[in-house]
Enzyme design. Structure first.
Site, PDB file in Angstrom:
ATOM      1  N   CYS A  55       7.154 -23.563  36.219  1.00 62.46           N
ATOM      2  CA  CYS A  55       6.507 -22.803  35.137  1.00 62.46           C
ATOM      3  C   CYS A  55       5.733 -23.744  34.214  1.00 62.46           C
ATOM      4  O   CYS A  55       4.643 -23.419  33.747  1.00 62.46           O
ATOM      5  CB  CYS A  55       7.548 -22.047  34.315  1.00 62.46           C
ATOM      6  SG  CYS A  55       8.513 -20.891  35.290  1.00 62.46           S
ATOM      7  N   ARG A 138       7.122 -14.336  39.564  1.00 59.69           N
ATOM      8  CA  ARG A 138       5.778 -14.738  39.109  1.00 59.69           C
ATOM      9  C   ARG A 138       4.805 -13.616  39.464  1.00 59.69           C
ATOM     10  O   ARG A 138       4.279 -13.567  40.576  1.00 59.69           O
ATOM     11  CB  ARG A 138       5.356 -16.058  39.776  1.00 59.69           C
ATOM     12  CG  ARG A 138       6.294 -17.188  39.481  1.00 59.69           C
ATOM     13  CD  ARG A 138       5.880 -18.494  40.110  1.00 59.69           C
ATOM     14  NE  ARG A 138       7.025 -19.386  40.116  1.00 59.69           N
ATOM     15  CZ  ARG A 138       7.433 -20.106  39.079  1.00 59.69           C
ATOM     16  NH1 ARG A 138       6.776 -20.073  37.946  1.00 59.69           N
ATOM     17  NH2 ARG A 138       8.503 -20.875  39.171  1.00 59.69           N
TER      18      ARG A 138
HETATM   19  C1  BEZ Z   1      10.632 -23.329  37.934  1.00 56.67           C
HETATM   20  O1  BEZ Z   1      10.696 -24.521  38.204  1.00 56.67           O
HETATM   21  O2  BEZ Z   1       9.732 -22.846  37.251  1.00 56.67           O
HETATM   22  C2  BEZ Z   1      11.670 -22.417  38.499  1.00 56.67           C
HETATM   23  C3  BEZ Z   1      12.189 -22.703  39.737  1.00 56.67           C
HETATM   24  C4  BEZ Z   1      13.177 -21.870  40.255  1.00 56.67           C
HETATM   25  C5  BEZ Z   1      13.623 -20.779  39.520  1.00 56.67           C
HETATM   26  C6  BEZ Z   1      13.066 -20.505  38.284  1.00 56.67           C
HETATM   27  C7  BEZ Z   1      12.081 -21.324  37.771  1.00 56.67           C
END
Ligand code: BEZ
Length: 238
Positions: A55, A138
């Site tokens: 993110c 997402r």
């Molecule tokens: C992230 O790195 O944004 C992420 C990865 C796995 C689950 C939720 C967020």
């Protein structure tokens, strides 16, 4: 993946629907969605959680491209099911500490919605219990100047989005609207566009003989050039 035994069936907004309305608190003040964006395109997108690496890379990329979207009359609005203070602390940390692909000191100026009750995330079908019960996937909603949902893209938690593709999709939809055409696979400004099917071989021949520079390979497959300059001039703000 998390347990998905107790999942509810929730109607998700679809392409062509009026964007569901809501009021929300954001990092840039309160918003009324989508009415605050009337006359503009808006991309409403969710991310799983603040203080997570994928993110973070996405926010830095999107924030760095914000001016390009503004020139295309498109605002960006983010959302996660975190609270406002978490959002503020995360965005401050990004600006102060994180470097990614040459980007640093990145300030996220677009609003980030707090949605601890998950009200908006549920309304927009951003919660997918098979993927996670506690984090939004997402999701990306493209909403046009009239508040109509024009495209929806979903990615799982582990996959960072391609923001060049989101920009390409926006410009392609605006080009389709403006010039009454469609855009073929992998289209980019400057590539030929598809003109609506002529309906018959005769009509296709007539079109080819018209001054519009239309090329028909068969009755159902006609293209014409629109230069990148023409697309840019018509769509992008000065
Ligand atoms: C992230 O790195 O944004 C992420 C990865 C796995 C689950 C939720 C967020």
């Amino acid at each position: 993946m998390e347990d998905n035994q107790n999942q509810e069936i929730i109607a998700m907004p679809r392409i062509g629907d009026i964007a569901p309305s809501f009021e929300a608190v954001t990092t840039q003040g309160d918003i009324n969605f989508p009415s605050d964006y009337s006359g503009e395109w808006v991309i409403l997108f969710s991310h799983p959680a603040d203080f997570t690496p994928v993110c973070t890379s996405e926010f830095m990329t999107f924030a760095s491209m914000e001016q390009k979207f503004t020139k295309a009359n498109c605002k960006l609005v983010g959302l996660s099911v975190d609270g406002l203070y978490s959002h503020i602390a995360w965005l401050r940390t990004i600006k102060e500490k994180i470097e990614y692909k040459g980007m640093k000191d990145v300030e996220v100026k677009f609003p980030l919605i707090e949605d601890i009750t998950m009200e908006v995330a549920i309304k927009y079908g951003m919660m997918m219990p098979g993927e996670s019960n506690t984090k939004a996937v997402r999701a990306v909603f493209f909403i046009d100047t009239k508040g109509i949902i024009r495209a929806i893209i979903y990615y799982p938690l582990s996959l960072g989005r391609n923001f060049d593709e989101l920009y390409r999709a926006l410009i392609a939809m605006q080009t389709a609207d403006t010039f009454s055409v469609a855009t073929p696979a992998d289209w980019r400004p400057g590539d030929d566009v598809i003109v609506p099917p002529a309906g018959s071989c005769g009509a296709a021949k007539d079109r080819m003989e018209s001054k519009e520079n239309i090329k028909c390979y068969d009755w159902f497959f006609c293209t014409k050039p629109i230069s990148k300059e023409e697309v840019d001039k018509t769509i992008l703000k000065k």
